[in-house]
Design a protein around this motif. Structure first.
Motif, PDB file in Angstrom:
ATOM      1  N   ALA A   1      -7.299  -7.389  -3.064  1.00 53.87           N
ATOM      2  CA  ALA A   1      -7.248  -7.313  -1.599  1.00 53.87           C
ATOM      3  C   ALA A   1      -6.473  -8.488  -1.007  1.00 53.87           C
ATOM      4  N   ARG A   2      -6.673  -9.675  -1.567  1.00 55.19           N
ATOM      5  CA  ARG A   2      -5.965 -10.862  -1.060  1.00 55.19           C
ATOM      6  C   ARG A   2      -4.468 -10.775  -1.314  1.00 55.19           C
ATOM      7  N   ALA A   3      -4.091 -10.076  -2.380  1.00 59.75           N
ATOM      8  CA  ALA A   3      -2.671  -9.988  -2.746  1.00 59.75           C
ATOM      9  C   ALA A   3      -1.914  -8.960  -1.918  1.00 59.75           C
ATOM     10  N   LEU A   4      -2.654  -8.105  -1.193  1.00 59.76           N
ATOM     11  CA  LEU A   4      -2.031  -7.011  -0.460  1.00 59.76           C
ATOM     12  C   LEU A   4      -2.418  -7.051   1.018  1.00 59.76           C
ATOM     13  N   THR A   5      -1.670  -6.321   1.823  1.00 62.67           N
ATOM     14  CA  THR A   5      -2.055  -6.128   3.220  1.00 62.67           C
ATOM     15  C   THR A   5      -2.765  -4.788   3.412  1.00 62.67           C
ATOM     16  N   ILE A   6      -2.802  -3.962   2.371  1.00 64.03           N
ATOM     17  CA  ILE A   6      -3.457  -2.658   2.431  1.00 64.03           C
ATOM     18  C   ILE A   6      -4.951  -2.839   2.187  1.00 64.03           C
ATOM     19  N   PRO A   7      -5.827  -2.245   3.004  1.00 68.02           N
ATOM     20  CA  PRO A   7      -7.274  -2.342   2.765  1.00 68.02           C
ATOM     21  C   PRO A   7      -7.651  -1.782   1.395  1.00 68.02           C
ATOM     22  N   VAL A   8      -8.644  -2.397   0.755  1.00 69.21           N
ATOM     23  CA  VAL A   8      -9.057  -2.006  -0.591  1.00 69.21           C
ATOM     24  C   VAL A   8     -10.517  -1.566  -0.593  1.00 69.21           C
TER      25      VAL A   8
END
Length: 244
Positions: A188-195
């Motif tokens: 989640a921290r590596a992406l801007t997409i919700p996980v």
């Protein structure tokens, strides 16, 4: 961003089952009627359902369409569906029939253009399923491995309009051993997409631990065997989600 809980209805042979570690030979049947199970989850207060066509995931094409349609008929819950959806025609058809969001897993690895095109055409209605074993992505109903990491796959779809990522730790799925909070939060921290976290969620403590990472982009959890076996109380789980 709300913290979402999605009870899981996994379909095998028209029935509602749970697998252990994604192994089709190690399944437990929890309901002969998936539609009746959908109603029970809705009656318990859940307004979302995570439905997976397990047979379709292995076959590469939908195999439990009748059961899915019965679920849609039985409940007004939002339904996200995955398993065996590998082409645009199938994506469009399910969305037209009333599925809220379509999950693309194998297609995300093998045909990223399909995911991006569908996400552009259906804003907010395409989810990427990332299933990982020992940190590496698996496809074809988890039967085939790859050398791609979950983070690398997720980054393919940054700014593509994908609504969310469902991240499953295969090594914990269906085992009630506790969710992999660390790997979920790292993704989640590596992406801007919700996980959304999936695999191994056992009890309320798992939900609380995931909710602590909401600011990192952890948007909720898929609840499977924990609901069927009663290790999570639906009211307590929903209370945690509301206050996350």
């Amino acid at each position: 961003m709300t913290f979402e809980l999605w009870p899981a209805i996994d379909l095998k042979g028209g029935e509602c089952v749970r697998l252990l570690y994604g192994d089709m030979e190690r399944s437990t049947t929890y309901a002969k009627s998936p539609a009746a199970q959908a109603w029970r989850f809705r009656d318990a207060g859940f307004d979302r359902l995570h439905v997976v066509d397990l047979d379709g995931a292995f076959a590469g094409a939908p195999a439990n369409a009748e059961a899915v349609q019965a679920i849609l008929y039985e409940t007004d819950a939002k339904v996200q569906l995955g398993g065996g959806i590998r082409d645009r025609e199938t994506v469009d058809r399910w969305l037209d029939l009333g599925i809220t969001r379509v999950i693309l897993g194998t297609a995300a690895v093998k045909d990223p253009a399909l995911v991006k095109g569908a996400a552009k055409a259906h804003e907010g209605r395409i989810v990427v399923g990332i299933d990982a074993r020992d940190g590496l992505v698996a496809t074809e109903g988890w039967a085939q491995g790859s050398e791609m990491t979950a983070i690398d796959l997720g980054r393919r779809f940054e700014d593509a309009g994908v609504a969310a990522i469902v991240f499953t730790d295969i090594g914990r799925d269906g085992a009630l051993t506790g969710v992999n909070v660390e790997a979920t939060a790292e993704l989640a921290r590596a992406l801007t997409i919700p996980v959304l976290a999936s695999g191994g969620v056992k009890d309320a403590d798992d939900i609380k631990a995931l909710a602590l990472h909401k600011a990192d982009g952890v948007a909720g959890a898929i609840l499977g065997r924990s609901l069927y076996e009663g290790t999570i109380d639906p009211s307590e789980a929903q209370g945690i989600a509301r206050t996350a």
